[in-house]
Scaffold this motif. Sequence first.
Motif, PDB file in Angstrom:
ATOM      1  N   PRO A  93       0.830  -1.213   0.000  1.00 26.66           N
ATOM      2  CA  PRO A  93       0.000   0.000   0.000  1.00 26.66           C
ATOM      3  C   PRO A  93       0.859   1.256   0.000  1.00 26.66           C
ATOM      4  O   PRO A  93       1.898   1.324   0.653  1.00 26.66           O
ATOM      5  CB  PRO A  93      -0.811  -0.130   1.292  1.00 26.66           C
ATOM      6  N   PHE A  94       0.409   2.263  -0.739  1.00 26.19           N
ATOM      7  CA  PHE A  94       1.137   3.530  -0.807  1.00 26.19           C
ATOM      8  C   PHE A  94       0.215   4.612  -1.349  1.00 26.19           C
ATOM      9  O   PHE A  94      -0.605   4.350  -2.228  1.00 26.19           O
ATOM     10  CB  PHE A  94       2.363   3.424  -1.725  1.00 26.19           C
ATOM     11  N   GLY A  95       0.363   5.834  -0.817  1.00 22.52           N
ATOM     12  CA  GLY A  95      -0.317   6.953  -1.438  1.00 22.52           C
ATOM     13  C   GLY A  95      -0.976   7.933  -0.498  1.00 22.52           C
ATOM     14  O   GLY A  95      -1.134   9.101  -0.848  1.00 22.52           O
ATOM     15  N   THR A  96      -1.393   7.503   0.683  1.00 19.15           N
ATOM     16  CA  THR A  96      -1.969   8.428   1.655  1.00 19.15           C
ATOM     17  C   THR A  96      -0.840   8.862   2.577  1.00 19.15           C
ATOM     18  O   THR A  96      -0.453   8.125   3.490  1.00 19.15           O
ATOM     19  CB  THR A  96      -3.117   7.769   2.440  1.00 19.15           C
ATOM     20  N   VAL A  97      -0.296  10.052   2.308  1.00 16.03           N
ATOM     21  CA  VAL A  97       0.996  10.454   2.867  1.00 16.03           C
ATOM     22  C   VAL A  97       0.858  11.652   3.794  1.00 16.03           C
ATOM     23  O   VAL A  97       0.150  12.617   3.478  1.00 16.03           O
ATOM     24  CB  VAL A  97       1.979  10.805   1.728  1.00 16.03           C
ATOM     25  N   VAL A  98       1.541  11.568   4.934  1.00 10.36           N
ATOM     26  CA  VAL A  98       1.794  12.736   5.785  1.00 10.36           C
ATOM     27  C   VAL A  98       3.306  12.809   5.959  1.00 10.36           C
ATOM     28  O   VAL A  98       3.906  11.964   6.629  1.00 10.36           O
ATOM     29  CB  VAL A  98       1.087  12.627   7.150  1.00 10.36           C
TER      30      VAL A  98
END
Length: 438
Positions: free
Chosen positions: A312-317
């Motif tokens: 999973p990747f893409g919702t970033v802080v």
Amino acid sequence: MIKTALSRAGSTFLTSRALRDARRTVHAARRRLRGARPTVLYFHQADDPYSHVAAQSLRAIADRYALDLVPMLVSPPEDSAAPERAMLRAYALRDAVRLAAEYGYEFPADASAPDAELVALCNSVLLALIAKGMFVELAPIAGHALLAGDAAALHDLAARHGASTPDAVSQRLAEGDALRKRLGHYLGGMFHFEGEWYWGIDRLCHLEERLAEAGLDRMPKGARQIAPRRDLRLANYSKGGPRLVIDYWFSFRSPYSWISFPRMKQLADHYGAELRLRFILPMVMRGLPVPRVKRMYIMLDTKREAEKAGIPFGTVVDPVGAGAERALAVLHRAIGLGRGEAFAELGQRAAFADGIDLASDEGLYDVARRAGLDEAAVRAALADESWRPIAEENRKALFAAGLWGAPTFRVNDMPAHWGQDRFWALEEDILGIVGSDA
């Protein structure tokens, strides 16, 4: 709180499949309205080892896909996009030997960085080849001569096929650089097709997949790609051999570190290797610049690589600053308590997949709890600065290994590899030590 929410929403949208597909649809529609043929731009940097490897795929691409392949000459990237240039040059020469062999191409074993005069001669020959429509066939020959320091071979190419004037070369390099910048990139060895970038042989598989989806592949559906993606093999091997120790340098701010971590654990577990976690501060917190155009490319490239790896990747802080420092403090404590791998994985996932703010107590304590750490351990970690000299020792060891970025890894002090797309090379090194039953 608002900034964190905006970061989550913005990064999720930016890396979404829906946005990517919409952009592709728009580009294809515009092409059809113009009645234009599909066109792949290839940006070639004469003295770039990765460009030399990529150039050897051009003939196969042109033969297989129904498109126009347009080569452009470009200069080396600016310093802001290529920190530690001397180390990059030395590593690229070493890495390209392995990369070329892996994909069935050639690379001079005795290659060295060419001098400016020889690069200028090569560019003059390459521009003449472009004008004659012979770049695809002869660029690999010119590249080999340049990297091997064979001035006689380059002069022979110039005598047989011509050489453009220095003014013409300067103009075309400036045009290539300007177009590359306008389209949103900074490196050589890059392919560009309708809004998306693909780095050399390593990302050619993604370009091929897109071209096939667009109906441009002349081969039957499912035919083997020119440059299939490499990843873990997890081969059978002779157990009971030498002890394996993998040094693994990573950063809590590196998207590539995150998508490498689960596979690194899998690799180490499979081969019974000790995984030595060598955490480092993010590049920008070590005084190394990361321009916006580079950050944008890395985000989108990481997304497609993550999809292929099933991560999973893409919702970033973004954890830069306090988030990274707090995470490193807790990681240092977690390693001593035997929970280092769990916290490192969950912490990176939090920043790049779950959209958790590691700079907040709520986010950090939640990640630590799930990694098996209690609140007392986290509080003690945050009050302890002893992680800082360890991070600095790790940075120095990384530079001593000839590299500066994350992720980097090596086994048993062998030459290090840089990047989440070099697991195949690390695994080759491991199998060379323990032996393979294959």
